[in-house]
Scaffold this motif. Structure first.
Motif, PDB file in Angstrom:
ATOM      1  N   HIS A 304    -122.381 109.684  29.192  1.00 27.66           N
ATOM      2  CA  HIS A 304    -121.873 108.644  30.084  1.00 27.66           C
ATOM      3  C   HIS A 304    -120.576 109.174  30.689  1.00 27.66           C
ATOM      4  CE1 HIS A 304    -120.124 104.303  30.607  1.00 27.66           C
ATOM      5  NE2 HIS A 304    -120.561 104.820  31.752  1.00 27.66           N
ATOM      6  N   LEU A 305    -120.566 109.347  32.002  1.00 30.60           N
ATOM      7  CA  LEU A 305    -119.416 109.909  32.703  1.00 30.60           C
ATOM      8  C   LEU A 305    -118.805 108.842  33.605  1.00 30.60           C
ATOM      9  CD1 LEU A 305    -117.695 112.377  33.598  1.00 30.60           C
ATOM     10  CD2 LEU A 305    -119.484 112.855  35.290  1.00 30.60           C
ATOM     11  N   ARG A 306    -117.529 108.558  33.419  1.00 30.54           N
ATOM     12  CA  ARG A 306    -116.829 107.571  34.247  1.00 30.54           C
ATOM     13  C   ARG A 306    -116.006 108.281  35.327  1.00 30.54           C
ATOM     14  NH1 ARG A 306    -116.654 102.297  32.777  1.00 30.54           N
ATOM     15  NH2 ARG A 306    -117.368 101.767  30.674  1.00 30.54           N
ATOM     16  N   LEU A 307    -116.140 107.817  36.559  1.00 27.99           N
ATOM     17  CA  LEU A 307    -115.402 108.373  37.686  1.00 27.99           C
ATOM     18  C   LEU A 307    -114.477 107.304  38.273  1.00 27.99           C
ATOM     19  CD1 LEU A 307    -118.373 110.145  39.505  1.00 27.99           C
ATOM     20  CD2 LEU A 307    -116.882 111.090  37.739  1.00 27.99           C
ATOM     21  N   ASN A 308    -113.455 107.743  38.971  1.00 27.58           N
ATOM     22  CA  ASN A 308    -112.530 106.806  39.587  1.00 27.58           C
ATOM     23  C   ASN A 308    -113.131 106.145  40.823  1.00 27.58           C
ATOM     24  OD1 ASN A 308    -110.490 107.373  37.713  1.00 27.58           O
ATOM     25  ND2 ASN A 308    -109.813 109.166  38.900  1.00 27.58           N
ATOM     26  N   ALA A 309    -113.951 106.880  41.532  1.00 26.68           N
ATOM     27  CA  ALA A 309    -114.512 106.348  42.779  1.00 26.68           C
ATOM     28  C   ALA A 309    -115.888 106.939  43.019  1.00 26.68           C
ATOM     29  CB  ALA A 309    -113.585 106.678  43.957  1.00 26.68           C
ATOM     30  N   ARG A 310    -116.689 106.202  43.760  1.00 26.15           N
ATOM     31  CA  ARG A 310    -118.020 106.691  44.118  1.00 26.15           C
ATOM     32  C   ARG A 310    -117.905 107.793  45.167  1.00 26.15           C
ATOM     33  NH1 ARG A 310    -120.985 101.307  45.863  1.00 26.15           N
ATOM     34  NH2 ARG A 310    -118.835 100.498  45.918  1.00 26.15           N
ATOM     35  N   PHE A 311    -118.874 108.676  45.157  1.00 25.62           N
ATOM     36  CA  PHE A 311    -118.979 109.696  46.192  1.00 25.62           C
ATOM     37  C   PHE A 311    -120.282 109.467  46.952  1.00 25.62           C
ATOM     38  CE2 PHE A 311    -120.472 111.400  42.115  1.00 25.62           C
ATOM     39  CZ  PHE A 311    -121.789 111.698  42.407  1.00 25.62           C
ATOM     40  N   GLN A 312    -120.454 110.161  48.055  1.00 27.73           N
ATOM     41  CA  GLN A 312    -121.701 110.027  48.805  1.00 27.73           C
ATOM     42  C   GLN A 312    -122.810 110.753  48.053  1.00 27.73           C
ATOM     43  OE1 GLN A 312    -121.527 111.265  52.876  1.00 27.73           O
ATOM     44  NE2 GLN A 312    -123.688 110.846  53.274  1.00 27.73           N
ATOM     45  N   ALA A 313    -123.812 109.984  47.631  1.00 32.41           N
ATOM     46  CA  ALA A 313    -124.867 110.541  46.788  1.00 32.41           C
ATOM     47  C   ALA A 313    -125.857 111.364  47.596  1.00 32.41           C
ATOM     48  CB  ALA A 313    -125.606 109.418  46.067  1.00 32.41           C
ATOM     49  N   ALA A 314    -126.419 112.349  46.944  1.00 31.26           N
ATOM     50  CA  ALA A 314    -127.454 113.174  47.563  1.00 31.26           C
ATOM     51  C   ALA A 314    -128.696 112.331  47.837  1.00 31.26           C
ATOM     52  CB  ALA A 314    -127.786 114.348  46.653  1.00 31.26           C
ATOM     53  N   GLY A 315    -129.556 112.869  48.681  1.00 33.41           N
ATOM     54  CA  GLY A 315    -130.788 112.162  49.018  1.00 33.41           C
ATOM     55  C   GLY A 315    -131.613 111.833  47.778  1.00 33.41           C
ATOM     56  N   GLY A 316    -132.119 110.620  47.748  1.00 34.76           N
ATOM     57  CA  GLY A 316    -132.924 110.183  46.609  1.00 34.76           C
ATOM     58  C   GLY A 316    -132.127 109.507  45.512  1.00 34.76           C
ATOM     59  N   LEU A 317    -130.792 109.639  45.532  1.00 31.06           N
ATOM     60  CA  LEU A 317    -129.916 108.997  44.552  1.00 31.06           C
ATOM     61  C   LEU A 317    -129.249 107.777  45.185  1.00 31.06           C
ATOM     62  CD1 LEU A 317    -128.338 112.205  43.039  1.00 31.06           C
ATOM     63  CD2 LEU A 317    -129.571 110.492  41.706  1.00 31.06           C
ATOM     64  N   ARG A 318    -129.053 106.747  44.384  1.00 33.65           N
ATOM     65  CA  ARG A 318    -128.440 105.522  44.895  1.00 33.65           C
ATOM     66  C   ARG A 318    -127.472 104.954  43.871  1.00 33.65           C
ATOM     67  NH1 ARG A 318    -133.163 101.636  46.828  1.00 33.65           N
ATOM     68  NH2 ARG A 318    -131.385 100.194  46.825  1.00 33.65           N
ATOM     69  N   TRP A 319    -126.362 104.421  44.357  1.00 28.95           N
ATOM     70  CA  TRP A 319    -125.428 103.702  43.493  1.00 28.95           C
ATOM     71  C   TRP A 319    -125.925 102.262  43.349  1.00 28.95           C
ATOM     72  CZ3 TRP A 319    -121.847 106.094  40.727  1.00 28.95           C
ATOM     73  CH2 TRP A 319    -121.345 107.327  41.159  1.00 28.95           C
ATOM     74  N   ILE A 320    -126.170 101.853  42.096  1.00 20.87           N
ATOM     75  CA  ILE A 320    -126.733 100.543  41.794  1.00 20.87           C
ATOM     76  C   ILE A 320    -125.683  99.701  41.074  1.00 20.87           C
ATOM     77  CG2 ILE A 320    -128.564  99.320  40.544  1.00 20.87           C
ATOM     78  CD1 ILE A 320    -129.554 100.996  42.895  1.00 20.87           C
TER      79      ILE A 320
END
Length: 366
Positions: A304-320
């Motif tokens: 489980h990796l926690r990040l400070n901010a979202r980045f633009q995901a590669a194709g096929g990946l989505r932030w849910i």
């Protein structure tokens, strides 16, 4: 074929089944009439492909409550269907079942065996089973249990599937005489409960007529099939979280995991994992496990990796949104990590570089 007539040889099965049959939710009480709900038979046959009865029963009951008719299933969205199937495995069956239900809802039930075989997901065995159990057609249904029963009964050398056409022709008069639904289910029941790979011949109604038993060869008939050595792999399975969202692969249209959401993975065999760097992104881990599939074994290392901010995901990946995670259909491996997120993890002794994880999941620049 030099076999005794099936009509006489299989006669003891019908009364045995009437006495000993298990009470299963898809079985009709009256086995002399067409099934009152052919859709229930269709659902059960698709669910029972490569899955044990005890596992299927609760899924079947929930499924019929959620999708009581072909029309209800045809109108459901794919995420809802896959969520209802979640944990049953072999998810392609859920998509076949939905497509078959759509066909039935639009055009009605096929009127013959050839029509059933054209429904998505129904091969020769499943179509024959639905035909016999739902519609009382004398269609011989030969699955692994049936092949084992008949191979022993008739002392068939080698792989009995090679004799499938002969066995189907041999069975038809017995199905017509003893009832297609009753006899089909009786053969299945005998193979599942008595004539198992290690048979209980003392409980078998066909024991006196069984050629393999008389020859003391039940242990070698039919011969065990050879299994290919499973492919081994090792992965990091990563739940990447930022701003109350989690990063997942959206369902693919085709393939083994079509219709399912998935966590990103990294090949653990590439590169040497290092201890997490001080001040790096917070990372938690749990004990890994081996995920066993039909043809491969996967060593899973959950993170489980926690990040400070979202980045633009590669194709096929989505932030849910994290709150939506419980509603998404996941395979068993990915369900397990979802469950671990609600439990305390530990700082990993070694892990892949967080920067490498992010780069693997980020959209290319430019």
């Amino acid at each position: 074929m030099p076999w005794p007539a099936a009509l006489n040889l299989l006669a003891p099965l019908a009364p045995w089944f009437d006495r000993m049959r298990r009470d299963l939710p898809w079985r009709a009480h009256n086995l002399d009439a067409p099934h009152p709900d052919p859709y229930a038979v269709l659902v059960s046959e698709l669910m029972l492909q490569q899955t044990q009865v005890a596992t299927v029963v609760p899924y079947f009951n929930r499924w019929l409550e959620r999708f009581p008719t072909p029309q209800a299933l045809a109108e459901a969205d794919e995420d809802t269907v896959h969520k209802a199937w979640e944990g049953l495995g072999y998810y392609r069956r859920a998509r076949f079942l939905k497509a078959a239900a759509a066909s039935v809802a639009a055009e009605g039930w096929p009127e013959d065996l050839e029509g059933l075989t054209r429904l998505p997901g129904l091969g020769p065995y499943s179509a024959a089973a639905v035909g016999a159990i739902a519609f009382q057609w004398p269609a011989p249904a030969l699955d692994g249990n049936a092949f084992r029963v008949l191979a022993r009964l008739l002392l068939i050398e080698g792989d009995p599937k090679i004799r499938a056409a002969e066995l189907r022709a041999w069975l038809v008069p017995a199905l017509e005489a003893h009832g297609p639904s009753r006899l089909t289910q009786a053969i299945m029941e005998l193979g599942a409960t008595v004539c198992t790979p290690t048979p209980d011949c003392g409980a078998c109604p066909l024991a006196d007529a069984c050629a393999a038993r008389r020859a003391e060869r039940t242990g070698e008939i039919p011969p065990a099939g050879k299994r290919a050595k499973p492919k081994e792999s090792s992965i990091w399975l990563v739940a990447m979280e930022a701003e109350g969202h989690l990063l997942l692969h959206a369902p693919a249209a085709k393939g083994l995991l079509a219709g399912l959401w998935r966590w990103p993975t990294i090949d653990a065999s590439e590169g040497v994992p290092q201890p997490p760097l001080p001040g790096s992104f917070p990372m938690l881990a749990w004990p890994g496990w081996t995920q066993v599939y039909t043809h491969r074994r996967e060593a899973v290392n959950p993170l489980h990796l926690r990040l400070n901010a979202r980045f633009q995901a590669a194709g096929g990946l989505r932030w849910i949104p994290a709150a939506d995670l419980s509603t998404l259909p996941l395979g068993k491996r990915d369900q397990r990590l979802r469950g671990l997120l609600a439990t305390p993890g530990q700082t990993p002794l070694e892990a892949p570089d967080p920067g490498a994880l992010i780069r693997a999941c980020a959209a290319p620049l430019g």
